[in-house]
Scaffold this active site. Structure first.
Site, PDB file in Angstrom:
ATOM      1  N   ASP A 135       0.853  -1.271   0.091  1.00  0.00           N
ATOM      2  CA  ASP A 135       0.090   0.151  -0.126  1.00  0.00           C
ATOM      3  C   ASP A 135       0.849   1.437   0.111  1.00  0.00           C
ATOM      4  O   ASP A 135       2.219   1.398   0.430  1.00  0.00           O
ATOM      5  CB  ASP A 135      -1.127   0.026   1.279  1.00  0.00           C
ATOM      6  N   GLU A 195       3.100   4.795  -4.160  1.00  0.00           N
ATOM      7  CA  GLU A 195       3.233   5.556  -5.362  1.00  0.00           C
ATOM      8  C   GLU A 195       4.701   6.060  -5.352  1.00  0.00           C
ATOM      9  O   GLU A 195       5.047   6.536  -6.546  1.00  0.00           O
ATOM     10  CB  GLU A 195       2.211   6.571  -5.393  1.00  0.00           C
ATOM     11  N   ASP A 242      -8.762   4.406  -3.366  1.00  0.00           N
ATOM     12  CA  ASP A 242      -9.638   5.010  -2.372  1.00  0.00           C
ATOM     13  C   ASP A 242     -10.927   5.448  -3.135  1.00  0.00           C
ATOM     14  O   ASP A 242     -11.023   6.660  -3.114  1.00  0.00           O
ATOM     15  CB  ASP A 242      -8.953   5.889  -1.571  1.00  0.00           C
TER      16      ASP A 242
END
Length: 465
Positions: free
Chosen positions: A48, A51, A127
């Site tokens: 998670d 990025e 999300d």
């Protein structure tokens, strides 16, 4: 940082240092960390915030662009390294799991990636807002990921950021059971949303759709193998060319005003409900013969498509005529909202849920046939569910399925992985008078029968159901 010092940011555990995955030594070190997790019983990992993201009250929520990276020895700043950070992390994680669990397939779920990420990880759509608009967007997003090479993807059922009411959660689940990834997840602090927490009648319907997910596994597993070998995504746009037919000369004409419907493989068309309170919806069917998946839903033709029934327990699903689809009828629920034509012959005993484990092996492998002009065909692939061991490839061809006719179903099996000891065959739209598998007489129940694996199954006395 710019001067070579460790870059410190803030992620869920608090202050954290960011490994430089553009450095081969860092990737090797990272891969070794998975041994401890695997030794504790972890079967897969979730990457998670990769990025990468550093939680910030203002500004760009990532590493400072001046941060220096190794970049295979030539050096670069984060402006160049940012987009490949998640990809390289996933490659290191895959390598670590592969070494820590020899003979097993690594499983990595990642929020980020780059071109080629499908070699290492599955993805989800991030999300997503908890809203009907968020639900509708998932079709275009997952289809787009598939067309970009990311075949294994899904979304957070119910959306990530809010609190779905029971109707929104159920409609999101009904969509997600047809995606490669099917999971519930939400933001920290949101009320618990385990499927059994919703009130009736939603709780019972949610349970039925989870059963349908398990029932679909033989088909989804076969599509996963196809994605691995050919790159074809599980979830496809409506304009995806049918088997044996040339692609549409203008795909936009097939997709116009229909970006909330999609194909699952070549055999199924799914039309999710994306508006509150809806009990019907218009479905524009692609060219070719289609049959309603629900035997009791006939719907009606209207200008521009089919007005399909969509009560709270179902969404419109269609099977391509001429298709043979592998399902696991051990999960069938004859009296539930997800019952298919022919399920009544299974009896009430199949309603018991029983234990659920990680094994994908079908409880009762079934071949569901939707003849078109008397013929149907299909395929399936199966193996042990892990590792690189033997594989079985099934090819099924049905011919002569006409009223009063004598139909023949041929099952060709290739590979060393064994077939299950018992299978079920359902011929939709007909009742069967008698049957024989490789010469052995069988008992039939309406449109279906059960028998041992066969090379040739003869069906006599077909009559319209």
């Amino acid at each position: 940082g710019p001067g070579g010092e460790p870059e410190i940011g803030v992620v869920w555990p608090g202050r954290a240092a960011f490994p430089d995955f553009t450095d081969p030594a860092a990737r090797r070190w990272w891969a070794e960390q998975y041994r401890m997790l695997v030794g504790s019983g972890v079967g897969g990992v979730w990457h998670d915030m990769n990025e990468p993201t550093s939680i910030s009250l203002f500004g760009d929520p990532t590493l400072p662009l001046a941060t220096r990276h190794h970049f295979e020895g030539r050096g670069a700043d984060h402006a160049e390294a940012h987009n490949v950070y998640g990809l390289l992390m996933n490659g290191a994680g895959y390598s670590g799991l592969e070494r820590a669990r020899p003979g097993s397939r690594p499983f990595v779920l990642s929020r980020s990636g780059w071109a080629g990420n499908q070699r290492w990880a599955w993805n989800w759509t991030g999300d997503v807002e908890t809203s009907w608009e968020g639900l509708r967007q998932q079709v275009a997003t997952v289809v787009g990921l598939g067309l970009s090479g990311i075949a294994f993807a899904g979304s957070d059922i119910g959306g990530f950021s809010g609190v779905p009411d029971p109707e929104l959660y159920l409609r999101w689940l009904q969509l997600s059971v047809f995606f490669g990834l099917c999971r519930t997840h939400s933001v920290v602090g949101a009320p618990s949303r385990e499927p059994w927490r919703f009130p009736e009648p939603y709780r019972g319907v949610v349970a039925s759709w989870i059963r349908l997910r398990y029932r679909l596994l033989p088909y989804l597993y076969s599509l996963a193998r196809q994605a691995h070998e050919e790159g074809a995504p599980l979830v496809r746009p409506r304009w995806w060319p049918a088997p044996g037919r040339p692609p549409a000369t203008d795909p936009s004409s097939e997709w116009e005003d229909a970006d909330d419907t999609f194909l699952v493989g070549d055999a199924l068309l799914v039309a999710p409900v994306t508006a509150p309170g809806a009990t019907t919806r218009l479905v524009r069917l692609p060219s070719g013969p289609w049959r309603t998946w629900w035997g009791h839903d006939r719907g009606g033709s209207v200008a521009g498509g089919v007005e399909a029934q969509a009560p709270i327990g179902r969404i419109p699903v269609f099977a391509r005529g001429g298709t043979i689809l592998p399902l696991d009828d051990g999960w069938a629920e004859p009296d539930g909202p997800c019952a298919l034509e022919g399920d009544a012959s299974l009896g009430s005993s199949s309603g018991a849920l029983g234990p659920v484990d990680a094994d994908h092996a079908p409880r009762l492998l079934a071949f569901h046939c939707w003849p078109e002009n008397g013929a149907a065909s299909g395929w399936a692939v199966d193996d042990a569910g892990d590792g690189d061991g033997p594989v079985r490839r099934d090819r099924l061809v049905l011919s002569g399925a006409h009223t009063g006719g004598s139909a023949v179903l041929r099952w060709e099996r290739r590979g060393d992985f064994p077939a299950p000891g018992r299978v079920r065959v359902v011929v939709h739209g007909f009742t069967l008078g008698s049957a024989a598998a490789d010469g052995a007489v069988l008992s039939v129940q309406g449109a279906s029968l059960e028998c041992a694996p066969f090379d040739e199954l003869r069906l006599e006395g077909l009559n319209p159901a």
